[in-house]
Design a protein around this motif. Structure first.
Motif, PDB file in Angstrom:
ATOM      1  N   VAL A 105       1.025  -1.006  -0.427  1.00 59.96           N
ATOM      2  CA  VAL A 105      -0.047  -0.630  -0.203  1.00 59.96           C
ATOM      3  C   VAL A 105       0.978   1.126   0.019  1.00 59.96           C
ATOM      4  O   VAL A 105       1.431   1.542   0.438  1.00 59.96           O
ATOM      5  N   VAL A 106       0.525   2.229  -0.375  1.00 58.15           N
ATOM      6  CA  VAL A 106       1.362   3.445  -0.541  1.00 58.15           C
ATOM      7  C   VAL A 106       0.019   4.734  -1.097  1.00 58.15           C
ATOM      8  O   VAL A 106      -0.796   4.262  -2.222  1.00 58.15           O
ATOM      9  N   ASP A 107       0.333   5.879  -0.430  1.00 60.37           N
ATOM     10  CA  ASP A 107      -0.094   6.955  -0.680  1.00 60.37           C
ATOM     11  C   ASP A 107       0.338   7.589  -1.652  1.00 60.37           C
ATOM     12  O   ASP A 107       1.243   8.583  -1.158  1.00 60.37           O
ATOM     13  N   ILE A 108      -0.721   8.820  -2.283  1.00 61.61           N
ATOM     14  CA  ILE A 108      -0.780   9.033  -3.291  1.00 61.61           C
ATOM     15  C   ILE A 108      -1.358  10.598  -3.642  1.00 61.61           C
ATOM     16  O   ILE A 108      -2.593  10.337  -3.663  1.00 61.61           O
ATOM     17  N   ALA A 109      -1.057  11.565  -2.960  1.00 60.96           N
ATOM     18  CA  ALA A 109      -1.751  12.685  -2.703  1.00 60.96           C
ATOM     19  C   ALA A 109      -3.666  12.151  -2.538  1.00 60.96           C
ATOM     20  O   ALA A 109      -3.961  12.983  -3.359  1.00 60.96           O
ATOM     21  N   GLY A 110      -3.501  12.200  -0.756  1.00 60.12           N
ATOM     22  CA  GLY A 110      -5.042  11.565  -0.641  1.00 60.12           C
ATOM     23  C   GLY A 110      -6.082  10.177  -1.146  1.00 60.12           C
ATOM     24  O   GLY A 110      -6.875  10.116  -0.564  1.00 60.12           O
ATOM     25  N   VAL A 111      -5.273   9.716  -2.061  1.00 62.11           N
ATOM     26  CA  VAL A 111      -5.697   8.891  -2.033  1.00 62.11           C
ATOM     27  C   VAL A 111      -4.309   7.504  -2.044  1.00 62.11           C
ATOM     28  O   VAL A 111      -3.741   8.110  -2.180  1.00 62.11           O
ATOM     29  N   PHE A 112      -5.014   5.966  -1.530  1.00 62.21           N
ATOM     30  CA  PHE A 112      -4.176   5.726  -1.738  1.00 62.21           C
ATOM     31  C   PHE A 112      -4.300   4.016  -2.535  1.00 62.21           C
ATOM     32  O   PHE A 112      -4.815   3.805  -3.260  1.00 62.21           O
ATOM     33  N   THR A 113      -2.843   4.000  -3.141  1.00 61.36           N
ATOM     34  CA  THR A 113      -2.779   2.286  -3.694  1.00 61.36           C
ATOM     35  C   THR A 113      -2.149   1.182  -3.966  1.00 61.36           C
ATOM     36  O   THR A 113      -1.420   1.947  -2.809  1.00 61.36           O
ATOM     37  N   ALA A 114      -3.209  -0.193  -3.995  1.00 65.99           N
ATOM     38  CA  ALA A 114      -2.481  -1.327  -3.483  1.00 65.99           C
ATOM     39  C   ALA A 114      -2.016  -2.145  -4.639  1.00 65.99           C
ATOM     40  O   ALA A 114      -2.968  -2.151  -5.689  1.00 65.99           O
ATOM     41  N   THR A 115      -0.827  -2.448  -4.842  1.00 64.25           N
ATOM     42  CA  THR A 115      -0.484  -3.373  -5.400  1.00 64.25           C
ATOM     43  C   THR A 115      -0.182  -4.719  -5.553  1.00 64.25           C
ATOM     44  O   THR A 115       0.524  -5.336  -4.258  1.00 64.25           O
ATOM     45  N   SER A 116      -0.555  -5.706  -5.676  1.00 65.14           N
ATOM     46  CA  SER A 116       0.156  -7.478  -5.976  1.00 65.14           C
ATOM     47  C   SER A 116       0.528  -7.629  -6.983  1.00 65.14           C
ATOM     48  O   SER A 116       0.905  -6.932  -7.574  1.00 65.14           O
ATOM     49  N   ASP A 117       0.423  -8.830  -6.702  1.00 60.11           N
ATOM     50  CA  ASP A 117       1.826  -9.521  -7.497  1.00 60.11           C
ATOM     51  C   ASP A 117       0.729  -8.941  -9.856  1.00 60.11           C
ATOM     52  O   ASP A 117       1.618  -8.447  -9.990  1.00 60.11           O
ATOM     53  N   LYS A 118      -0.874  -9.438  -9.488  1.00 61.65           N
ATOM     54  CA  LYS A 118      -0.847  -8.406 -11.058  1.00 61.65           C
ATOM     55  C   LYS A 118      -2.062  -7.688 -10.772  1.00 61.65           C
ATOM     56  O   LYS A 118      -2.758  -7.554 -11.692  1.00 61.65           O
ATOM     57  N   THR A 119      -2.023  -7.321  -9.177  1.00 60.27           N
ATOM     58  CA  THR A 119      -3.645  -6.677  -9.632  1.00 60.27           C
ATOM     59  C   THR A 119      -2.496  -5.473  -8.778  1.00 60.27           C
ATOM     60  O   THR A 119      -2.648  -5.399  -7.570  1.00 60.27           O
ATOM     61  N   SER A 120      -3.310  -4.454  -9.121  1.00 62.12           N
ATOM     62  CA  SER A 120      -3.679  -2.722  -8.585  1.00 62.12           C
ATOM     63  C   SER A 120      -4.694  -2.043  -8.446  1.00 62.12           C
ATOM     64  O   SER A 120      -5.580  -1.790  -8.976  1.00 62.12           O
ATOM     65  N   VAL A 121      -5.389  -1.582  -7.291  1.00 60.31           N
ATOM     66  CA  VAL A 121      -6.246  -0.812  -6.869  1.00 60.31           C
ATOM     67  C   VAL A 121      -6.150   0.266  -6.083  1.00 60.31           C
ATOM     68  O   VAL A 121      -5.031   0.692  -5.301  1.00 60.31           O
ATOM     69  N   SER A 122      -6.138   1.066  -6.938  1.00 60.36           N
ATOM     70  CA  SER A 122      -6.592   2.534  -6.551  1.00 60.36           C
ATOM     71  C   SER A 122      -8.320   2.944  -5.521  1.00 60.36           C
ATOM     72  O   SER A 122      -9.244   3.150  -5.964  1.00 60.36           O
TER      73      SER A 122
END
Length: 147
Positions: free
Chosen positions: A115-132
């Motif tokens: 999980v990474v915070d970016i400007a009030g939004v967070f993204t979460a990544t796994s092997d082949k999936t990205s979620v914002s």
């Protein structure tokens, strides 16, 4: 191949544009006929119950069948799904969206997402999936991209 931060940001930006385009083009076009974008809305009667992250209420809106295995979903009522195979924007309504976001972040970390915070939004990544994930008012918006 591990996800890079740039790849995640590009996926989130592309899906945000896809989501906004789909929202603006929902319905029919006089030249092209009905919109080809898959989109469902919850009934206006407000039916549907509050839910946990294991079993979100759908209020008549169906979650996509091809969501990645093990991907937790935010609690709240699923109110709309826009997109197609591997790229979706899911919208949830919640009385306390910040609490839903905090709970969802922990669920993603528990499911081994980075999980990474970016400007009030967070993204979460796994092997082949990205979620914002972002919030606005009483809404939680999840943007999903899979490879």
């Amino acid at each position: 191949m591990p996800w890079k931060r740039t790849t995640s940001l590009a996926a989130v930006a592309a899906l945000a544009v896809l989501g906004l385009t789909a929202c603006q083009s929902e319905g029919s076009d006089a030249k092209a006929g009905p919109s080809a974008t898959a989109s469902t809305q919850a009934p206006a009667d407000g039916s549907g119950d509050s839910a946990t992250s294991e079993a979100p209420a759908t209020g008549g809106v169906e979650k996509p069948d091809d969501l990645p295995a093990g991907l937790p979903l935010p609690s709240g009522k699923l109110t709309s799904v826009t997109g197609s195979t591997g790229a979706y924007v899911l919208t949830f309504s919640a009385q306390d969206p910040q609490a839903v976001i905090d709970e969802y972040r922990k669920a993603l970390e528990g499911a081994q997402y980075t999980v990474v915070d970016i400007a009030g939004v967070f993204t979460a990544t796994s092997d082949k999936t990205s979620v914002s994930v972002a919030t606005g008012g009483d809404t939680v918006v999840l943007t999903l991209a899979t490879l």
